[in-house]
Structures are given as C-alpha cells and as structure tokens.
Design an enzyme around this catalytic site. Structure first.
Site, mmCIF file in Angstrom:
data_model
loop_
_atom_site.group_PDB
_atom_site.id
_atom_site.type_symbol
_atom_site.label_atom_id
_atom_site.label_comp_id
_atom_site.label_asym_id
_atom_site.label_seq_id
_atom_site.Cartn_x
_atom_site.Cartn_y
_atom_site.Cartn_z
ATOM 1 N N SER A 41 45.894 45.008 50.197
ATOM 2 C CA SER A 41 44.816 46.511 49.672
ATOM 3 C C SER A 41 44.730 47.738 50.882
ATOM 4 O O SER A 41 45.423 47.820 51.822
ATOM 5 C CB SER A 41 43.340 46.186 50.512
ATOM 6 O OG SER A 41 42.363 47.264 50.335
ATOM 7 N N TYR B 136 36.158 42.442 54.866
ATOM 8 C CA TYR B 136 36.944 42.525 53.565
ATOM 9 C C TYR B 136 38.097 43.395 54.841
ATOM 10 O O TYR B 136 39.299 43.139 54.517
ATOM 11 C CB TYR B 136 36.708 43.572 52.716
ATOM 12 C CG TYR B 136 38.027 43.584 51.581
ATOM 13 C CD1 TYR B 136 37.129 42.882 50.458
ATOM 14 C CD2 TYR B 136 38.301 45.095 51.115
ATOM 15 C CE1 TYR B 136 38.417 42.942 49.367
ATOM 16 C CE2 TYR B 136 38.922 44.589 50.368
ATOM 17 C CZ TYR B 136 39.375 43.705 49.252
ATOM 18 O OH TYR B 136 39.998 43.850 48.827
#
Length: 265
Positions: free
Chosen positions: A147, A160
């Site tokens: 990401s 995350y």
C-alpha cells in the site's frame, strides 16, 4: 501492439481474491492462460458462481480454497492443495488484508493482532511454503500487495501502516535471499482503489459529514492523492502481469507505487 506475457499453463495462488483487488488480479491471470487458486471469505454461493464463470470464460482451471489467512496451518494447506492440483506454483500474489481505524491508545488488542496476522504474517507463511516449490522449478514470481501506507503514514491506522511497512521490508529481504534462484519478489503499493469497501465508506462519510459523495471523494478519500483519481484495477493488474512475466525477470526487491503521486511529496 498486444503484449504477450507468455504465461499460458502457469499456476497461481492469489490470496484474498473473492472480491476487490485480489479478484481483479486473479481474473487478469486467468485471462492470460494461468490456472488460478482463489482464496477468501464471502457468500459461498457467490464465490462458486464467480469461480465457475471465470473458468468458463477463460478455459483455465479455477479452484477455491477457503483458508483463513490468520491461521498458519490453513495457509500451508492452501499452498499444498494448489501444488497438488496444478503440479506447480509459478505465481503467488499475497493480497489478503483487513483494516481497522482507531487511535493507538484506543486500538483493540484483537484488531491489532488480526491486522498484523492477515496483512503481514500471512505473507510470510504463504511465501515460506511456496518457495520450496518455486526453487524446485527454478522459477517463481511473488507479488505482495502492500500500500502507499507501506511507505508513508496516516493517523489512526497504526496496525495497517505497521503491517504494510513490514510487507515492504519482507519483500526486500526475501528478494535478496532468492535472487539467484530464478525467483523474483516485488511489492505493489497502491493508493486508494474504488473497492466495495471504499464505496461504502464514501456513502458513510457523505451522510456523517453532510456533504456530497463527490466532495467526500476529493476532500476526504483522495485528499492525499494529487491526481484526485482512484487507482483502477486494470492499472494494478498491468503492473502485476509485468512482474510475473519474463519481462520482469530483472526486477526484484522493488516496491512500485501506483498512487496518483501520493508518495512523491
């Protein structure tokens, strides 16, 4: 000119592939003649219908394994089942992921463990079991879906961000280990993709903030992306196909951003 990635007859495992990015990746591989093992959660009837439709459309083997990617033993069985079914594993796309948003001092312990387990530890476990197969073949391609948050941070996403930074680091370390074994390991770092989860967030934010969905997209969801445009599935799939083909044979240990300029600043 159409690019021939020369992937016919190869076999792939794509985790978290019953929806969103993973489903798009699996579909792109199948369309190139790759036999695919799907994995993920969801409605069993829909998963089977999607699996059957993809197989019928592409003419390749499309199978499904419901491994819980937080369970190491089930991940090992996923890889073993794919190897037994296909006789080989050429491509592993580690895509499975979950999210939770909260301040660090309010972050539930179980959510931290879940996110680290599924977003990071599952990448290790799947890679660990796929590598002996790939080494035996003298060729393999591993693509980890990280990401933009594997390179930069945002508040309230500590688990995350930590997990995706870990994925990028794991990608680099593993790539160095197998650099002379005919195996490449790379990461793709997308910005915001208009997945079903993001679409729900747009509606929720619009109602909560009392503004239009269009304003939510530009001022909230895509605030960090200079081009103010969602990353498209085919843009991610195009990078993935390059990396898993012979075109990407000299590309390893890299983290490729597809984020509309987010991490350029």
């Amino acid at each position: 000119m159409a690019i021939n990635y020369r992937l016919e007859g190869h076999a792939a495992v794509v985790t978290g592939s019953t929806s969103g990015i993973g489903q798009a990746m699996a579909g792109a591989l199948a369309e190139q003649g790759v036999n695919v093992m799907l994995n993920g959660f969801g409605d069993a009837a829909k998963i089977e219908a999607d699996r059957a439709a993809l197989a019928a459309r592409t003419g390749v083997q499309v199978l499904f394994h419901g491994a819980d990617m937080s369970k190491p033993a089930q991940i090992a069985d996923l890889i073993a089942t794919a190897h037994k079914a296909f006789g080989r594993i050429d491509i592993l796309v580690n895509n499975a992921g979950v999210q939770h948003v909260a301040a660090v001092d309010e972050f539930p312990d179980e959510k931290w463990d879940q996110i680290i387990g599924i977003n990071l530890s599952s990448v290790f476990h799947a890679t660990k079991h796929a590598l002996p197969v790939m080494k035996g073949q003298g060729r393999g391609r591993i693509v980890n879906i990280a990401s933009a948050h594997g390179l930069v941070a945002s508040p309230f996403k500590s688990a995350y961000v930590a997990a995706k930074h870990g994925v990028v680091g794991f990608t680099k370390s593993t790539a160095l280990e197998v650099a002379r074994a005919g195996i490449t390991v790379n990461a793709i770092c997308p910005g915001y993709v208009k997945t079903p989860l993001v679409e729900m967030q747009i509606g929720d934010q619009a109602r909560t903030r009392g503004i239009s969905p269009e304003r939510v997209v530009e001022e909230v969801i895509l605030a960090a992306q200079p081009n103010k445009a969602f990353v498209e599935y085919d843009q991610l799939a195009g990078m993935m196909l390059y990396l898993v083909s012979d075109l990407g044979a000299s590309t390893t240990g890299a983290a490729y951003t597809i984020d509309g300029g987010w991490t350029a600043a």
